[in-house]
Scaffold this motif. Structure first.
Motif, PDB file in Angstrom:
ATOM      1  N   ALA A 238       0.852  -1.189   0.000  1.00 19.12           N
ATOM      2  CA  ALA A 238       0.000   0.000   0.000  1.00 19.12           C
ATOM      3  C   ALA A 238       0.889   1.240   0.000  1.00 19.12           C
ATOM      4  N   GLY A 239       0.906   1.949  -1.125  1.00 13.93           N
ATOM      5  CA  GLY A 239       1.662   3.192  -1.206  1.00 13.93           C
ATOM      6  C   GLY A 239       0.837   4.408  -0.845  1.00 13.93           C
ATOM      7  N   ASN A 240      -0.494   4.230  -0.734  1.00  9.21           N
ATOM      8  CA  ASN A 240      -1.377   5.330  -0.355  1.00  9.21           C
ATOM      9  C   ASN A 240      -2.695   4.745   0.149  1.00  9.21           C
ATOM     10  N   TRP A 241      -3.625   5.637   0.538  1.00  9.07           N
ATOM     11  CA  TRP A 241      -4.885   5.170   1.131  1.00  9.07           C
ATOM     12  C   TRP A 241      -5.704   4.344   0.139  1.00  9.07           C
ATOM     13  N   GLU A 242      -5.749   4.758  -1.127  1.00  7.89           N
ATOM     14  CA  GLU A 242      -6.536   3.997  -2.102  1.00  7.89           C
ATOM     15  C   GLU A 242      -6.017   2.571  -2.241  1.00  7.89           C
TER      16      GLU A 242
ATOM     17  N   ARG B 128      10.252   7.006  -3.373  1.00 11.61           N
ATOM     18  CA  ARG B 128       9.497   7.738  -4.392  1.00 11.61           C
ATOM     19  C   ARG B 128       8.010   7.387  -4.407  1.00 11.61           C
ATOM     20  N   ALA B 129       7.595   6.472  -3.531  1.00 13.05           N
ATOM     21  CA  ALA B 129       6.161   6.187  -3.403  1.00 13.05           C
ATOM     22  C   ALA B 129       5.477   7.348  -2.687  1.00 13.05           C
ATOM     23  N   ASP B 130       4.142   7.390  -2.761  1.00 15.07           N
ATOM     24  CA  ASP B 130       3.409   8.457  -2.063  1.00 15.07           C
ATOM     25  C   ASP B 130       3.722   8.414  -0.571  1.00 15.07           C
ATOM     26  N   ASN B 131       3.643   7.189  -0.010  1.00 17.75           N
ATOM     27  CA  ASN B 131       3.904   6.951   1.407  1.00 17.75           C
ATOM     28  C   ASN B 131       2.927   7.728   2.298  1.00 17.75           C
ATOM     29  N   PHE B 132       2.963   7.420   3.574  1.00 20.64           N
ATOM     30  CA  PHE B 132       2.107   8.049   4.567  1.00 20.64           C
ATOM     31  C   PHE B 132       2.957   8.942   5.468  1.00 20.64           C
ATOM     32  N   GLN B 133       2.316   9.645   6.381  1.00 17.81           N
ATOM     33  CA  GLN B 133       3.003  10.454   7.373  1.00 17.81           C
ATOM     34  C   GLN B 133       2.977   9.730   8.714  1.00 17.81           C
ATOM     35  N   MET B 134       3.977  10.014   9.548  1.00 20.21           N
ATOM     36  CA  MET B 134       4.032   9.364  10.847  1.00 20.21           C
ATOM     37  C   MET B 134       2.764   9.644  11.655  1.00 20.21           C
ATOM     38  N   ASP B 135       2.220  10.831  11.490  1.00 15.66           N
ATOM     39  CA  ASP B 135       0.997  11.193  12.221  1.00 15.66           C
ATOM     40  C   ASP B 135      -0.199  10.363  11.781  1.00 15.66           C
TER      41      ASP B 135
ATOM     42  N   ARG C 171       4.494  -1.200  -3.951  1.00 19.53           N
ATOM     43  CA  ARG C 171       4.059   0.011  -3.239  1.00 19.53           C
ATOM     44  C   ARG C 171       4.075   1.257  -4.125  1.00 19.53           C
ATOM     45  N   MET C 172       4.571   1.117  -5.349  1.00 17.10           N
ATOM     46  CA  MET C 172       4.505   2.233  -6.292  1.00 17.10           C
ATOM     47  C   MET C 172       3.509   1.959  -7.407  1.00 17.10           C
ATOM     48  N   LYS C 173       2.733   0.893  -7.255  1.00 17.70           N
ATOM     49  CA  LYS C 173       1.743   0.532  -8.270  1.00 17.70           C
ATOM     50  C   LYS C 173       0.392   1.182  -7.942  1.00 17.70           C
ATOM     51  N   THR C 174      -0.553   1.036  -8.879  1.00 19.05           N
ATOM     52  CA  THR C 174      -1.868   1.655  -8.752  1.00 19.05           C
ATOM     53  C   THR C 174      -2.777   0.836  -7.828  1.00 19.05           C
ATOM     54  N   PRO C 175      -3.844   1.448  -7.321  1.00 21.26           N
ATOM     55  CA  PRO C 175      -4.805   0.662  -6.524  1.00 21.26           C
ATOM     56  C   PRO C 175      -5.484  -0.430  -7.346  1.00 21.26           C
ATOM     57  N   GLU C 176      -5.642  -0.203  -8.654  1.00 22.07           N
ATOM     58  CA  GLU C 176      -6.222  -1.243  -9.508  1.00 22.07           C
ATOM     59  C   GLU C 176      -5.311  -2.467  -9.556  1.00 22.07           C
ATOM     60  N   TYR C 177      -4.010  -2.228  -9.644  1.00 20.76           N
ATOM     61  CA  TYR C 177      -3.036  -3.326  -9.604  1.00 20.76           C
ATOM     62  C   TYR C 177      -3.184  -4.103  -8.299  1.00 20.76           C
ATOM     63  N   VAL C 178      -3.241  -3.388  -7.190  1.00 22.36           N
ATOM     64  CA  VAL C 178      -3.357  -4.046  -5.887  1.00 22.36           C
ATOM     65  C   VAL C 178      -4.637  -4.884  -5.819  1.00 22.36           C
ATOM     66  N   ALA C 179      -5.768  -4.294  -6.232  1.00 22.96           N
ATOM     67  CA  ALA C 179      -7.042  -5.019  -6.196  1.00 22.96           C
ATOM     68  C   ALA C 179      -6.977  -6.271  -7.066  1.00 22.96           C
ATOM     69  N   ASN C 180      -6.413  -6.137  -8.239  1.00 23.04           N
ATOM     70  CA  ASN C 180      -6.336  -7.230  -9.199  1.00 23.04           C
ATOM     71  C   ASN C 180      -5.504  -8.388  -8.652  1.00 23.04           C
ATOM     72  N   VAL C 181      -4.278  -8.089  -8.241  1.00 28.77           N
ATOM     73  CA  VAL C 181      -3.355  -9.141  -7.821  1.00 28.77           C
ATOM     74  C   VAL C 181      -3.809  -9.777  -6.507  1.00 28.77           C
TER      75      VAL C 181
END
Length: 827
Positions: free
Chosen positions: A15-19, A44-51, A250-260
């Motif tokens: 997960a590189g972001n919330w989506e 270089r991924a979106d990544n999250f914040q510590m907060d 972690r640098m892929k799209t949410p569609e990639y994550v859902a698919n795989v």
């Protein structure tokens, strides 16, 4: 090996972001790995914040999903306090584990907490039972094996440990061993050990054989592997003893994550349901559509150098459609091999992926000039691209056509996680008790977690005049759980007499129970903490060596050993491609009255302890240890020889140095990831009396299981049938600016690609001497005896004060055909 059960097997998603996180949860991931703004291997991924950590963990735990924070990089000395701050935030938020590369960070975590879960990253380069044992002594909850381990080796490792094991099953493959790639560091100061890989493996190279360029046609991407897709090997991996299946991306799209995730979820569930599952052609195409450089099993079924690298392109292509048969006025004719429809994205591949390629959206499909509606699966089809997308004059007969995007598939995948409804429902059991004149009492049990709450009505039960409470009525009222993550599974009722309570009271009890159960799910895990006083103060560890500076020569040929043994050095190291030559090297050194250390291979696999034994039998004065497995093996064997730790152990801070000193290493070599300031920061607080610096070398950039010699100079697939071209030829890889980087083979047929230009830290000798460093290593690669003698003389004169480090630098620059570089030290 612990028994593998459905409950113990985990599907781990990126997960590189919330989506992406929501896509993973919605499609059946058991756990998520993610990074925050720094300290992770995807800078270089979106990544999250510590907060964000409390919110992330509350969300994941609400759905019964674990969350692992990636801390899978080396930590520099000036970052240790920030690292502790992040670990503290992870513990406060209830993060389920951190995935760690740096053993200094492991030590720091254990000084903070005895039970906070740590996962050993694949960046630790763990590939043998002995290496797993080394990591397990620090209480690691799980260890991620190297991507180069095959099924047979995995079974061996699993059979010798109770530590759960994790492997990658899908996504991009690194050609280099994880944790052992220094190419980005060397060429651009962007270290793969710091999450900043510049993907030098995806660049084109010319193959130079014995100094001459080999004609390779359109094969230029000699180090660019296909993508891993092991969905059909899931049963074999479970039976081999794997507990966790990791998806890269972690640098892929949410569609990639859902698919795989959805497809691997299906494969794992099918195994435990006793069903045979093989992905259909359409499912494989969907996986390819999300991202694919072509699919491979990697090394899981053993080494097959011919299948690992295609060599003709370095980027995702998608689904292969066919080739151009004819170019028409407004279309191309193609013998279609996969489904295509209007709106799909396509690209024309002329075999020059480094140049701009023609591509765009499909505007129309025709057969014999007549328009076709809907999707076409196969046959001779005219593909009409959008008028402004493709310049057909640049398209040629024979060009390959790839489907790069399928909007309909993307829409379908997005629907799985873009919804107002909960992604998953969990069963509730309710036990109801009551009697007239007393409150109604209900115990609500979350059957998934075991959490339970008791709620009571604010009003007492009254005698029912008309419609007393019944089990069906209660089930109807309390089953109204829409919009929550729960569904009513069972209801057990025991009421004394015919009683009633207002419906608004029942609704209030239901809402109260669900809210309390949800709060219990969102609560962070609690970990034991040690007092701050337990943590060591860095400055207290610094010790200066008192003896005169020592010079060490690392040699890679017998000729070099002979020259170094006759020179003014305190120690000779031998690092040969074939360890059969080690006894001769020992004899030469001893004949000259010199001590000699023999180097282990950089990688240790199951079944390779014989190599480690042969090093001992060669009779050296010490062993240069290059991997965790060898260190663990020699310690278990209780050999009497001193053990020296090499750069490949990735020592980047004083705590990591302490870990390896505690594990029996006499000398420790800092990581090549350190620039001069980072080196000074570490040496200022480390025990420099045990440090050895490499001051001169050809930096070893790639270290890989992929054999260039076998792939491109042989008809074979691995060492059993390649004919050993490495014994009769010398290969180098020539980059885009004309530099030829030597490729050498070790006893395990692994390749190391060395930087073409020598690197020298001579100018920094005064800094290192002032910090108490007394051992300096000069490494040779292709130098002859005269060059060995000349280089060693320069450094000896610098160490005794006869010439300056700058003078050494100038002399090297003047005599070396390609010059000399300061390498990563100046970044």
């Amino acid at each position: 090996m612990t028994a593998i059960t459905r409950d113990s097997v985990e599907l781990l998603a990126p997960a590189g972001n919330w989506e992406c996180m929501k896509a993973a949860v919605a499609n059946g991931a058991d756990a998520i790995f993610f990074g925050v703004e720094k300290f992770n291997a995807r800078a270089r991924a979106d990544n999250f914040q510590m907060d964000n950590l409390p919110e992330i963990m509350a969300y994941l735990h609400m759905y019964g999903v674990k969350g692992y924070l990636t801390f899978n990089i080396l930590v520099f000395e000036n970052e240790m306090e920030d690292a502790r701050e992040l670990i503290d935030a992870c513990m406060n938020a209830g993060v389920d584990a951190v995935i760690v590369q740096d053993f200094g960070l492991v030590k720091a975590i254990r000084e903070m907490s005895p039970d906070f879960p740590i996962h050993g990253s694949t960046q630790m380069t763990i590939t043998s039972p002995e290496a797993v044992e080394f990591a397990s002594q620090y209480g690691m909850e799980i260890v991620v094996l190297g991507r180069e381990n095959n099924l047979k080796q995995i079974r061996t490792i699993a059979g010798k440990t109770n530590t759960p094991l994790e492997v990658f099953v899908h996504g991009a493959l690194c050609v280099s061993y994880s944790g052992q790639c220094l190419t980005s560091e060397m060429w651009g100061g962007r270290s793969a050990n710091r999450g900043e890989c510049a993907q030098a493996c995806r660049l084109p190279y010319d193959l130079m054989v014995d100094g001459e360029q080999k004609e390779m046609g359109n094969v230029a991407y000699l180090l660019s592997p296909k993508d891993l897709a092991a969905i059909d090997l899931i049963p074999d991996l479970i039976e081999a003893g794997i507990s966790s299946f990791k998806i890269e991306g972690r640098m892929k799209t949410p569609e990639y994550v859902a698919n795989v995730v959805s497809k691997y979820r299906r494969a794992i569930d099918a195994y435990f349901e006793g069903k045979d599952y093989t992905p259909s052609d359409s499912e494989v195409r969907e996986l390819q559509q999300s991202f694919s450089r072509g699919f491979t099993h990697g090394f899981l079924e053993g080494t097959n150098n011919k299948k690992l690298v295609d060599g003709t392109f370095p980027k995702s292509r998608g689904v292969y459609l066919g080739t151009v048969k004819k170019v028409l006025k407004d279309a191309v004719l193609c013998d279609l091999e996969a489904p295509l429809k209007r709106g799909d994205g396509i690209v024309f591949d002329a075999g020059n992926p480094q140049e701009k390629e023609e591509g765009g959206r499909v505007y129309d499909l025709r057969k014999n000039g007549r328009k076709i509606e809907g999707e076409v699966e196969h046959g001779q089809i005219e593909i009409v691209p959008g008028r402004h997308d493709v310049k057909l004059r640049r398209v040629q007969v024979g060009d390959k056509i790839w489907k790069t995007n399928d909007p309909e598939l993307d829409r379908r995948l997005r629907k799985t996680f873009e919804t107002d409804h909960p992604y998953r429902l969990f069963p509730l059991a309710v036990n109801v008790r009551g009697q007239e004149g007393a409150p109604l009492t209900a115990e609500w049990i979350d059957e998934n977690t075991g959490n339970h709450v008791i709620v009571t009505s604010e009003m007492n039960l009254e005698k029912a005049m008309k419609r007393p409470l019944s089990q069906d009525y209660l089930a109807e009222q309390w089953g109204r759980l829409g919009g929550t993550i729960y569904e009513l599974h069972t209801l057990d009722m025991e009421l004394a007499g015919e009683v009633i309570v207002p419906v608004k009271e029942l609704n209030h009890m239901r809402r109260d129970a669900v809210e309390q159960l949800m709060e219990q799910r969102r609560k962070p895990r609690v970990y034991a903490r040690k007092e701050a006083g337990v943590q060591q103060v860095a400055a207290q560890t610094h010790v200066h060596a008192q003896h005169d500076p020592e010079l060490i020569a690392l040699c890679r040929t017998i000729e070099q050993v002979r020259a170094a043994s006759a020179a003014d050095v305190e120690y000779v190291y031998a690092d040969f491609e074939f360890t059969r030559d080690y006894p001769a090297a020992v004899q030469i050194a001893h004949d000259h009255g010199k001590r000699i250390a023999l180097a282990t291979p950089r990688i240790h696999m199951p079944g390779e302890n014989g190599v480690l034994n042969s090093i001992v039998k060669a009779g050296p004065d010490a062993i240069l240890v290059r991997n965790l497995g060898a260190l663990s093996y020699y310690r278990q064997a209780e050999i009497s020889l001193p053990l020296f730790g090499d750069f490949s152990l990735n020592v980047a801070n004083h705590k990591t140095a302490e870990v390896f000193a505690e594990n029996g290493l006499t000398w420790i070599t800092p990581s090549y990831d350190l620039n001069i300031q980072q080196m000074v920061d570490m040496l200022a607080v480390a025990d420099t009396s045990r440090m050895e610096l490499v001051i001169h070398q050809h930096l070893p950039m790639f270290h890989t299981e992929h054999c260039v010699y076998c792939t491109f100079l042989s008809e074979g697939t691995d060492y059993t049938n390649c004919g050993r071209p490495c014994e009769s030829h010398r290969v180098s890889l020539q980059d885009r600016i004309g530099m030829s980087h030597p490729v050498r083979v070790d006893i395990g047929c692994r390749n190391t690609v060395y930087n073409a230009i020598e690197q020298s830290g001579a100018e920094y000798l005064p800094n290192f001497l002032e910090l108490g460093i007394r051992r300096y290593r000069v490494e040779f690669l292709e130098e002859d005896a005269d060059q060995v003698h000349d280089v060693l003389r320069l450094y000896r004169e610098a160490l005794i004060g006869k010439r300056s480090g700058t003078s050494v630098w100038r002399a090297l620059k003047a005599t070396n055909q390609l010059g000399v570089t300061r390498g990563q030290l100046i970044k």
